[in-house]
Design an enzyme around this catalytic site. Structure first.
Site, PDB file in Angstrom:
ATOM      1  N   LYS A 191       1.868   1.912  -5.170  1.00 24.69           N
ATOM      2  CA  LYS A 191       2.421   1.287  -6.376  1.00 24.69           C
ATOM      3  C   LYS A 191       1.529   1.525  -7.582  1.00 24.69           C
ATOM      4  CE  LYS A 191       2.342  -2.641  -4.214  1.00 24.69           C
ATOM      5  NZ  LYS A 191       2.026  -2.209  -2.852  1.00 24.69           N
ATOM      6  N   GLY A 202      -4.517  -4.396  -3.698  1.00 25.75           N
ATOM      7  CA  GLY A 202      -5.515  -3.343  -3.923  1.00 25.75           C
ATOM      8  C   GLY A 202      -4.740  -2.124  -4.355  1.00 25.75           C
ATOM      9  N   HIS A 203      -4.787  -1.804  -5.642  1.00 26.27           N
ATOM     10  CA  HIS A 203      -4.014  -0.688  -6.179  1.00 26.27           C
ATOM     11  C   HIS A 203      -4.972   0.407  -6.627  1.00 26.27           C
ATOM     12  CE1 HIS A 203      -0.520  -3.682  -7.218  1.00 26.27           C
ATOM     13  NE2 HIS A 203      -0.770  -3.580  -5.930  1.00 26.27           N
ATOM     14  N   THR A 204      -4.823   1.574  -6.035  1.00 22.97           N
ATOM     15  CA  THR A 204      -5.709   2.685  -6.362  1.00 22.97           C
ATOM     16  C   THR A 204      -5.046   3.588  -7.387  1.00 22.97           C
ATOM     17  OG1 THR A 204      -6.167   2.659  -4.010  1.00 22.97           O
ATOM     18  CG2 THR A 204      -7.173   4.440  -5.296  1.00 22.97           C
ATOM     19  N   GLN A 232       1.824  -6.247  -3.079  1.00 26.19           N
ATOM     20  CA  GLN A 232       2.312  -6.329  -1.686  1.00 26.19           C
ATOM     21  C   GLN A 232       3.624  -5.528  -1.520  1.00 26.19           C
ATOM     22  OE1 GLN A 232       1.283  -9.596  -3.290  1.00 26.19           O
ATOM     23  NE2 GLN A 232      -0.641  -8.648  -2.758  1.00 26.19           N
ATOM     24  N   ASP A 286       0.806  -1.220   0.000  1.00 25.90           N
ATOM     25  CA  ASP A 286       0.000   0.000   0.000  1.00 25.90           C
ATOM     26  C   ASP A 286       0.842   1.274   0.000  1.00 25.90           C
ATOM     27  OD1 ASP A 286      -2.277  -1.618   0.076  1.00 25.90           O
ATOM     28  OD2 ASP A 286      -2.159  -1.744   2.263  1.00 25.90           O
ATOM     29  N   LYS A 339       3.129  10.173  -0.772  1.00 21.82           N
ATOM     30  CA  LYS A 339       2.290  10.692   0.320  1.00 21.82           C
ATOM     31  C   LYS A 339       3.008  11.671   1.244  1.00 21.82           C
ATOM     32  CE  LYS A 339      -1.387   8.046   1.123  1.00 21.82           C
ATOM     33  NZ  LYS A 339      -2.333   6.971   1.407  1.00 21.82           N
ATOM     34  N   LYS A 347      -0.486   3.992  -8.302  1.00 21.23           N
ATOM     35  CA  LYS A 347      -0.327   5.336  -8.857  1.00 21.23           C
ATOM     36  C   LYS A 347       0.996   5.452  -9.604  1.00 21.23           C
ATOM     37  CE  LYS A 347       0.977   9.917  -7.914  1.00 21.23           C
ATOM     38  NZ  LYS A 347       1.075  11.119  -7.122  1.00 21.23           N
ATOM     39  N   ARG A 377      -5.842   0.470   8.194  1.00 18.36           N
ATOM     40  CA  ARG A 377      -4.421   0.124   8.182  1.00 18.36           C
ATOM     41  C   ARG A 377      -3.772   0.598   9.482  1.00 18.36           C
ATOM     42  NH1 ARG A 377      -3.761   2.375   2.048  1.00 18.36           N
ATOM     43  NH2 ARG A 377      -4.621   0.559   0.990  1.00 18.36           N
ATOM     44  N   ASP A 415       2.638  14.731   1.168  1.00 19.74           N
ATOM     45  CA  ASP A 415       1.623  15.738   1.529  1.00 19.74           C
ATOM     46  C   ASP A 415       0.905  15.396   2.836  1.00 19.74           C
ATOM     47  OD1 ASP A 415       0.784  13.649  -0.432  1.00 19.74           O
ATOM     48  OD2 ASP A 415      -1.221  14.363   0.081  1.00 19.74           O
ATOM     49  N   GLY A 448       0.175  14.008  -3.822  1.00 17.53           N
ATOM     50  CA  GLY A 448      -1.274  13.869  -3.888  1.00 17.53           C
ATOM     51  C   GLY A 448      -1.596  12.619  -4.674  1.00 17.53           C
ATOM     52  N   ASN A 478      -5.233 -10.330  -3.815  1.00 15.51           N
ATOM     53  CA  ASN A 478      -4.992  -9.783  -2.480  1.00 15.51           C
ATOM     54  C   ASN A 478      -4.528  -8.333  -2.591  1.00 15.51           C
ATOM     55  OD1 ASN A 478      -2.647 -10.752  -3.711  1.00 15.51           O
ATOM     56  ND2 ASN A 478      -1.689 -11.451  -1.828  1.00 15.51           N
ATOM     57  N   THR A 516       2.899 -12.590   2.904  1.00 17.00           N
ATOM     58  CA  THR A 516       2.084 -13.216   1.869  1.00 17.00           C
ATOM     59  C   THR A 516       2.884 -14.409   1.318  1.00 17.00           C
ATOM     60  OG1 THR A 516       0.667 -12.789  -0.048  1.00 17.00           O
ATOM     61  CG2 THR A 516       2.871 -11.764  -0.083  1.00 17.00           C
TER      62      THR A 516
HETATM   63  P1  GDP Z   1      -0.750   0.212  -3.586  1.00 11.96           P
HETATM   64  O1  GDP Z   1      -1.385  -1.007  -3.059  1.00 11.96           O
HETATM   65  O2  GDP Z   1       0.711   0.271  -3.312  1.00 11.96           O
HETATM   66  O3  GDP Z   1      -1.054   0.489  -5.034  1.00 11.96           O
HETATM   67  O4  GDP Z   1      -1.376   1.427  -2.747  1.00 11.96           O
HETATM   68  P2  GDP Z   1      -2.931   1.639  -2.365  1.00 11.96           P
HETATM   69  O5  GDP Z   1      -3.646   2.076  -3.579  1.00 11.96           O
HETATM   70  O6  GDP Z   1      -3.458   0.477  -1.623  1.00 11.96           O
HETATM   71  O7  GDP Z   1      -2.808   2.808  -1.305  1.00 11.96           O
HETATM   72  C1  GDP Z   1      -2.199   4.029  -1.624  1.00 11.96           C
HETATM   73  C2  GDP Z   1      -3.222   5.159  -1.457  1.00 11.96           C
HETATM   74  O8  GDP Z   1      -2.567   6.386  -1.458  1.00 11.96           O
HETATM   75  C3  GDP Z   1      -4.237   5.245  -2.565  1.00 11.96           C
HETATM   76  O9  GDP Z   1      -5.448   5.709  -2.028  1.00 11.96           O
HETATM   77  C4  GDP Z   1      -3.642   6.284  -3.523  1.00 11.96           C
HETATM   78  O10 GDP Z   1      -4.624   6.972  -4.280  1.00 11.96           O
HETATM   79  C5  GDP Z   1      -3.012   7.208  -2.539  1.00 11.96           C
HETATM   80  N1  GDP Z   1      -1.810   7.904  -2.996  1.00 11.96           N
HETATM   81  C6  GDP Z   1      -0.797   7.466  -3.791  1.00 11.96           C
HETATM   82  N2  GDP Z   1       0.189   8.380  -3.860  1.00 11.96           N
HETATM   83  C7  GDP Z   1      -0.199   9.429  -3.092  1.00 11.96           C
HETATM   84  C8  GDP Z   1       0.399  10.670  -2.719  1.00 11.96           C
HETATM   85  O11 GDP Z   1       1.512  10.999  -3.107  1.00 11.96           O
HETATM   86  N3  GDP Z   1      -0.324  11.487  -1.885  1.00 11.96           N
HETATM   87  C9  GDP Z   1      -1.563  11.134  -1.387  1.00 11.96           C
HETATM   88  N4  GDP Z   1      -2.189  11.982  -0.574  1.00 11.96           N
HETATM   89  N5  GDP Z   1      -2.143   9.975  -1.721  1.00 11.96           N
HETATM   90  C10 GDP Z   1      -1.475   9.127  -2.541  1.00 11.96           C
HETATM   91  P1  IMO Z   2      -1.006  -4.259  -2.127  1.00 14.32           P
HETATM   92  O1  IMO Z   2      -0.540  -4.812  -3.452  1.00 14.32           O
HETATM   93  C1  IMO Z   2      -1.101  -4.717   2.196  1.00 14.32           C
HETATM   94  C2  IMO Z   2      -1.217  -8.810   3.745  1.00 14.32           C
HETATM   95  C3  IMO Z   2      -2.491  -9.270   4.436  1.00 14.32           C
HETATM   96  C4  IMO Z   2      -1.915 -10.257   5.446  1.00 14.32           C
HETATM   97  C5  IMO Z   2      -0.769 -10.907   4.652  1.00 14.32           C
HETATM   98  C6  IMO Z   2      -1.126 -12.261   4.031  1.00 14.32           C
HETATM   99  O2  IMO Z   2      -2.267  -3.496  -2.206  1.00 14.32           O
HETATM  100  O3  IMO Z   2       0.119  -3.510  -1.477  1.00 14.32           O
HETATM  101  P2  IMO Z   2      -2.594 -12.935   1.927  1.00 14.32           P
HETATM  102  O4  IMO Z   2      -4.060 -12.760   1.654  1.00 14.32           O
HETATM  103  O5  IMO Z   2      -1.708 -12.312   0.913  1.00 14.32           O
HETATM  104  O6  IMO Z   2      -2.215 -14.359   2.211  1.00 14.32           O
HETATM  105  O7  IMO Z   2      -2.356 -12.162   3.330  1.00 14.32           O
HETATM  106  O8  IMO Z   2      -0.416  -9.981   3.645  1.00 14.32           O
HETATM  107  N1  IMO Z   2      -1.423  -8.282   2.386  1.00 14.32           N
HETATM  108  C7  IMO Z   2      -1.346  -6.985   2.072  1.00 14.32           C
HETATM  109  N2  IMO Z   2      -1.152  -5.891   2.838  1.00 14.32           N
HETATM  110  N3  IMO Z   2      -1.209  -4.566   0.861  1.00 14.32           N
HETATM  111  C8  IMO Z   2      -1.372  -5.649   0.067  1.00 14.32           C
HETATM  112  O9  IMO Z   2      -1.353  -5.579  -1.277  1.00 14.32           O
HETATM  113  C9  IMO Z   2      -1.484  -6.923   0.672  1.00 14.32           C
HETATM  114  N4  IMO Z   2      -1.684  -8.177   0.194  1.00 14.32           N
HETATM  115  C10 IMO Z   2      -1.628  -9.000   1.260  1.00 14.32           C
HETATM  116  O10 IMO Z   2      -3.140  -8.194   5.080  1.00 14.32           O
HETATM  117  O11 IMO Z   2      -1.337  -9.573   6.531  1.00 14.32           O
HETATM  118 MG    MG Z   3      -2.903  -1.619  -1.811  1.00 18.52          MG
END
Ligand code: GDP
Ligand code: IMO
Ligand code: MG
Length: 427
Positions: A16, A40-42, A223, A13, A330, A18, A304, A332, A414, A38, A238
């Protein structure tokens, strides 16, 4: 032309999605090499927000070919619903390629993931419940089902029966659950086969040919480094290799082709699920990071866990991945703190330790040693160059860079595509 790896430097999280999306416009292929839904990429494009779980973030860039490599585990029902969700929003997904060697997350593996966690009780990992661990376990046990098996009914039936022979014993005798009927699983999987057939390809050949033709290939990790099955905080990890080597095994592209490894690094730290986390905060600062940073899981909706930046972790990520660059995200979110603590080392049983301890027991005892850095109050979300940042924000970035062992080549200010400061070009 080069192959680049983009991966999480902490516990996932980091942003990645973005970062991948940002580069997606200039690369020819974006490849997921491990993990599954598993992740979640926003990605925020204009006023549109996309949450991708299985598909590579490059799917949002029209000229880019998204690839699901052999190292990924694929839940066909999730794949199809994610594709149709994007199609409904006008995204063309027809270029997608899926490796025939990728393993399938079967319905029984989702069941096993959930019942195992319940059985573990207090010792649970806090998995996403998506069947990831049991599917990789089947792969290593050589009883997995691969995408290519969907096209040979007799092989598929034999393999599902073999896998269920053992699993049904486990489900009925140990976990007190009902047995799963092999023919129903086969029927469900065959129902996906034709819908997926058009995407299935020899992705190893495609990617190596592309590199020979000077195309740019970007590997997108799911991850993060500390969730890696080998290099992470085992067993709270994971079941795959998000670290850089995973890009090779999970795609069939050799390490000599990889020229750049970019670690995505959040300006503070978060973790979802159980396991050690030295800089975790349980006070109002942790609450504030969660609120301002919007730190809620994209996949499971769980809050989280939040804490200050940990330079020991960042240095470790540089080491085990051979990072050439960091993308700091992040920044900001830290606006408004008078002083920002940064963990520079650990204290473990009275000793100061500069590197991540290899002993799990030591890591569980690690207490952060903080250095206080001066904060800033100006809004930085419109900064376009490093010089646009307030002096204290610049100093924070420089301090992190010094402690982390690789240059910070981009800074996120942002969530939007354009809310990024580019310092060194990635391409
Ligand atoms: P990922 O799993 O690594 O792709 O990350 P996630 O999407 O799970 O979580 C990152 C969150 O931070 C998402 O809601 C993005 O939109 C947001 N985000 C990414 N880069 C930035 C940043 O530079 N600033 C802010 N405020 N939010 C960001
Ligand atoms: P992104 O790609 C954060 C964590 C789970 C748990 C452990 C094992 O969005 O960064 P699993 O279902 O993979 O066997 O769970 O890994 N986990 C993550 N935590 N971001 C993720 O993916 C994750 N994918 C798995 O919360 O602790
Ligand atoms: Mg994520």
């Amino acid at each position: 032309m080069p192959a680049l790896v983009l991966l999480g430097a902490q516990w996932g999280d980091e942003g990645k999605g973005k970062a991948t999306d940002l580069l997606g416009g200039s690369v020819d292929y974006v490849v997921r090499y491990q993990g599954g839904n598993n992740a979640g990429h926003t990605v925020v494009v204009g006023d549109q927000k996309y949450a991708l779980h299985l598909l590579p973030s490059g799917i949002l860039s029209p000229d880019c070919t998204p690839v699901i490599g052999n190292g990924v585990v694929v839940d066909p029902s999730v794949l199809l619903s994610e594709l149709s969700g994007l199609n409904e929003r006008g995204v063309d997904t027809s270029k997608l390629l899926i490796s025939g060697n990728a393993h399938i997350i079967t319905p029984y593996n989702v069941t096993v993931d959930k019942v195992t966690e319940r059985f573990l009780g207090k010792r649970k990992i806090g998995t996403t419940g998506r069947g990831i661990g049991p599917t990789y376990a089947d792969k290593i046990n050589r009883v997995g089902i691969r995408v290519q098996d969907l096209y040979d009914e007799s092989i598929l039936t034999q393999k599902v029966e073999a896998a269920l022979d053992v699993k049904n014993q486990l489900l009925t005798k140990l976990y007190n659950r009902r047995a799963i009927a092999a023919d129903q699983v086969v029927e469900e999987l065959l129902g996906y086969a034709e819908q997926i057939r058009g995407y299935v390809a020899d992705t190893t050949l495609v990617l190596n040919n592309a590199l020979d033709d000077d195309k740019v290939v970007l590997f997108e990790g799911g991850q993060g480094t500390l969730l890696d099955i080998d290099h992470g905080t085992y067993p709270f990890v994971t079941s795959s290799n998000p670290t850089a080597g995973g890009a090779c095994t999970g795609s069939g592209v050799g390490p000599t082709k990889i020229s750049r490894v970019i670690g995505i690094l959040k300006a503070y730290t978060t973790r979802v699920g159980a396991g050690p986390f030295p800089t975790e905060l349980f006070d109002e600062d942790g609450e504030a990071l969660r609120r301002i940073g919007g730190e809620r899981g994209v996949t499971t909706g769980r809050d989280r866990r939040c804490g200050w930046f940990d330079a020991v972790i960042a240095r470790y990520a540089t080491r085990v991945n051979g990072l050439t660059d960091f993308f700091l995200t992040k920044l900001d979110v830290l606006t408004g703190w008078e002083q920002i603590p940064v963990c520079v080392a650990y204290e473990i049983d009275g000793r100061r330790v500069e590197e991540l301890p290899y002993s799990q027991t030591d890591f569980h005892h690690a207490k952060p040693v903080y250095e206080m850095l001066p904060g800033w109050s100006e809004d930085i979300s419109r900064a376009k160059t490093f010089e646009d940042l307030p002096k204290n924000a610049q100093a924070y970035v420089k301090a992190l860079e010094e402690m982390s062992g690789a240059p910070i080549s981009a800074i996120g200010v942002g969530p939007g595509r354009d809310e990024t400061i580019e310092i060194n070009s990635f391409l």
